[in-house]
Design a protein around this motif. Sequence first.
Motif, PDB file in Angstrom:
ATOM      1  N   VAL A   1       0.843  -1.201   0.000  1.00 21.97           N
ATOM      2  CA  VAL A   1       0.000   0.000   0.000  1.00 21.97           C
ATOM      3  C   VAL A   1       0.877   1.249   0.000  1.00 21.97           C
ATOM      4  O   VAL A   1       0.602   2.224  -0.722  1.00 21.97           O
ATOM      5  CB  VAL A   1      -0.970  -0.005   1.208  1.00 21.97           C
ATOM      6  CG1 VAL A   1      -1.626   1.357   1.404  1.00 21.97           C
ATOM      7  CG2 VAL A   1      -2.022  -1.086   1.030  1.00 21.97           C
ATOM      8  N   GLU A   2       1.953   1.211   0.785  1.00 23.92           N
ATOM      9  CA  GLU A   2       2.858   2.358   0.844  1.00 23.92           C
ATOM     10  C   GLU A   2       3.481   2.617  -0.537  1.00 23.92           C
ATOM     11  O   GLU A   2       3.551   3.769  -0.991  1.00 23.92           O
ATOM     12  CB  GLU A   2       3.941   2.102   1.885  1.00 23.92           C
ATOM     13  CG  GLU A   2       4.852   3.285   2.121  1.00 23.92           C
ATOM     14  CD  GLU A   2       5.888   3.013   3.205  1.00 23.92           C
ATOM     15  OE1 GLU A   2       6.306   3.982   3.834  1.00 23.92           O
ATOM     16  OE2 GLU A   2       6.274   1.835   3.405  1.00 23.92           O
ATOM     17  N   ARG A   3       3.910   1.542  -1.201  1.00 22.64           N
ATOM     18  CA  ARG A   3       4.474   1.701  -2.551  1.00 22.64           C
ATOM     19  C   ARG A   3       3.434   2.275  -3.509  1.00 22.64           C
ATOM     20  O   ARG A   3       3.717   3.162  -4.305  1.00 22.64           O
ATOM     21  CB  ARG A   3       4.987   0.360  -3.078  1.00 22.64           C
ATOM     22  CG  ARG A   3       6.326  -0.058  -2.534  1.00 22.64           C
ATOM     23  CD  ARG A   3       6.919  -1.254  -3.297  1.00 22.64           C
ATOM     24  NE  ARG A   3       6.045  -2.413  -3.381  1.00 22.64           N
ATOM     25  CZ  ARG A   3       5.954  -3.386  -2.479  1.00 22.64           C
ATOM     26  NH1 ARG A   3       6.709  -3.342  -1.400  1.00 22.64           N
ATOM     27  NH2 ARG A   3       5.135  -4.395  -2.642  1.00 22.64           N
ATOM     28  N   GLN A   4       2.188   1.772  -3.422  1.00 23.44           N
ATOM     29  CA  GLN A   4       1.122   2.252  -4.298  1.00 23.44           C
ATOM     30  C   GLN A   4       0.833   3.730  -4.026  1.00 23.44           C
ATOM     31  O   GLN A   4       0.619   4.511  -4.967  1.00 23.44           O
ATOM     32  CB  GLN A   4      -0.154   1.419  -4.105  1.00 23.44           C
ATOM     33  CG  GLN A   4      -0.032  -0.027  -4.547  1.00 23.44           C
ATOM     34  CD  GLN A   4       0.225  -0.146  -6.040  1.00 23.44           C
ATOM     35  OE1 GLN A   4      -0.268   0.652  -6.846  1.00 23.44           O
ATOM     36  NE2 GLN A   4       1.024  -1.126  -6.423  1.00 23.44           N
ATOM     37  N   LEU A   5       0.842   4.129  -2.749  1.00 27.53           N
ATOM     38  CA  LEU A   5       0.605   5.535  -2.421  1.00 27.53           C
ATOM     39  C   LEU A   5       1.720   6.428  -2.950  1.00 27.53           C
ATOM     40  O   LEU A   5       1.461   7.543  -3.435  1.00 27.53           O
ATOM     41  CB  LEU A   5       0.450   5.719  -0.903  1.00 27.53           C
ATOM     42  CG  LEU A   5      -0.881   5.243  -0.309  1.00 27.53           C
ATOM     43  CD1 LEU A   5      -0.845   5.362   1.213  1.00 27.53           C
ATOM     44  CD2 LEU A   5      -2.041   6.031  -0.875  1.00 27.53           C
ATOM     45  N   LYS A   6       2.958   5.944  -2.867  1.00 28.33           N
ATOM     46  CA  LYS A   6       4.079   6.728  -3.407  1.00 28.33           C
ATOM     47  C   LYS A   6       3.945   6.881  -4.916  1.00 28.33           C
ATOM     48  O   LYS A   6       4.183   7.965  -5.464  1.00 28.33           O
ATOM     49  CB  LYS A   6       5.418   6.068  -3.047  1.00 28.33           C
ATOM     50  CG  LYS A   6       5.806   6.283  -1.602  1.00 28.33           C
ATOM     51  CD  LYS A   6       7.137   5.641  -1.291  1.00 28.33           C
ATOM     52  CE  LYS A   6       7.481   5.842   0.174  1.00 28.33           C
ATOM     53  NZ  LYS A   6       8.748   5.211   0.542  1.00 28.33           N
ATOM     54  N   LEU A   7       3.541   5.794  -5.590  1.00 25.54           N
ATOM     55  CA  LEU A   7       3.331   5.877  -7.045  1.00 25.54           C
ATOM     56  C   LEU A   7       2.184   6.832  -7.370  1.00 25.54           C
ATOM     57  O   LEU A   7       2.265   7.626  -8.314  1.00 25.54           O
ATOM     58  CB  LEU A   7       3.037   4.484  -7.622  1.00 25.54           C
ATOM     59  CG  LEU A   7       4.210   3.510  -7.651  1.00 25.54           C
ATOM     60  CD1 LEU A   7       3.744   2.126  -8.109  1.00 25.54           C
ATOM     61  CD2 LEU A   7       5.303   4.027  -8.593  1.00 25.54           C
ATOM     62  N   LEU A   8       1.123   6.755  -6.557  1.00 24.54           N
ATOM     63  CA  LEU A   8      -0.019   7.640  -6.766  1.00 24.54           C
ATOM     64  C   LEU A   8       0.381   9.099  -6.532  1.00 24.54           C
ATOM     65  O   LEU A   8      -0.005   9.997  -7.303  1.00 24.54           O
ATOM     66  CB  LEU A   8      -1.161   7.231  -5.826  1.00 24.54           C
ATOM     67  CG  LEU A   8      -2.502   7.895  -6.041  1.00 24.54           C
ATOM     68  CD1 LEU A   8      -3.039   7.622  -7.446  1.00 24.54           C
ATOM     69  CD2 LEU A   8      -3.487   7.415  -4.992  1.00 24.54           C
ATOM     70  N   GLU A   9       1.172   9.335  -5.517  1.00 20.77           N
ATOM     71  CA  GLU A   9       1.650  10.688  -5.226  1.00 20.77           C
ATOM     72  C   GLU A   9       2.487  11.209  -6.398  1.00 20.77           C
ATOM     73  O   GLU A   9       2.335  12.360  -6.836  1.00 20.77           O
ATOM     74  CB  GLU A   9       2.472  10.668  -3.938  1.00 20.77           C
ATOM     75  CG  GLU A   9       2.941  12.026  -3.485  1.00 20.77           C
ATOM     76  CD  GLU A   9       3.756  11.955  -2.191  1.00 20.77           C
ATOM     77  OE1 GLU A   9       4.065  13.027  -1.667  1.00 20.77           O
ATOM     78  OE2 GLU A   9       4.084  10.846  -1.724  1.00 20.77           O
ATOM     79  N   SER A  10       3.319  10.335  -6.903  1.00 23.13           N
ATOM     80  CA  SER A  10       4.148  10.723  -8.051  1.00 23.13           C
ATOM     81  C   SER A  10       3.269  11.010  -9.267  1.00 23.13           C
ATOM     82  O   SER A  10       3.505  11.981 -10.004  1.00 23.13           O
ATOM     83  CB  SER A  10       5.151   9.603  -8.317  1.00 23.13           C
ATOM     84  OG  SER A  10       5.414   9.429  -9.646  1.00 23.13           O
ATOM     85  N   ASP A  11       2.203  10.190  -9.461  1.00 21.55           N
ATOM     86  CA  ASP A  11       1.283  10.435 -10.586  1.00 21.55           C
ATOM     87  C   ASP A  11       0.567  11.768 -10.410  1.00 21.55           C
ATOM     88  O   ASP A  11       0.379  12.525 -11.385  1.00 21.55           O
ATOM     89  CB  ASP A  11       0.251   9.304 -10.694  1.00 21.55           C
ATOM     90  CG  ASP A  11       0.869   8.009 -11.205  1.00 21.55           C
ATOM     91  OD1 ASP A  11       2.004   8.051 -11.715  1.00 21.55           O
ATOM     92  OD2 ASP A  11       0.206   6.950 -11.075  1.00 21.55           O
ATOM     93  N   PHE A  12       0.151  12.093  -9.184  1.00 21.79           N
ATOM     94  CA  PHE A  12      -0.516  13.377  -8.935  1.00 21.79           C
ATOM     95  C   PHE A  12       0.445  14.534  -9.194  1.00 21.79           C
ATOM     96  O   PHE A  12       0.049  15.562  -9.753  1.00 21.79           O
ATOM     97  CB  PHE A  12      -1.069  13.458  -7.503  1.00 21.79           C
ATOM     98  CG  PHE A  12      -2.407  12.804  -7.335  1.00 21.79           C
ATOM     99  CD1 PHE A  12      -3.485  13.168  -8.130  1.00 21.79           C
ATOM    100  CD2 PHE A  12      -2.609  11.842  -6.360  1.00 21.79           C
ATOM    101  CE1 PHE A  12      -4.728  12.584  -7.961  1.00 21.79           C
ATOM    102  CE2 PHE A  12      -3.842  11.240  -6.193  1.00 21.79           C
ATOM    103  CZ  PHE A  12      -4.908  11.604  -6.989  1.00 21.79           C
TER     104      PHE A  12
END
Length: 122
Positions: free
Chosen positions: A91-102
């Motif tokens: 989940v942490e990795r996915q959130l970091k990827l999502l943050e990067s996408d944002f």
Amino acid sequence: MMVEDLLQQLVKMVAKNNELTQTLMEKVEGLQNNVDGLEGKLNGLEGKLNSFEGRLNNFEGRLDSLEGKLDGLEGKLNNLEKDMHTRFDKVERQLKLLESDFDLLYAKTAEHERTLNRLKAN
């Protein structure tokens, strides 16, 4: 007459001896009754101790069973902890990827707004 006196004394001594013997026998009988009573009480106590020992053995068996169940639960909790760490890491990795996408999306939006403002200005 001396023989008669001696004989009377002997009869008195035998009578006294019989009295003492009877008294002694009564006391011995009383002691035997006391010993029999104590033996009965000891047998009762032995029965209670055997019953208590059985209960302790049963309790020990239950404790062993509980210990086995606790060991199993500990293993399950350890596995659950590992699984939760794995999931939270994912989940942490996915959130970091999502943050990067944002971040990328905000940058693109800002770039597009700049382009639109320039086109409007021209």
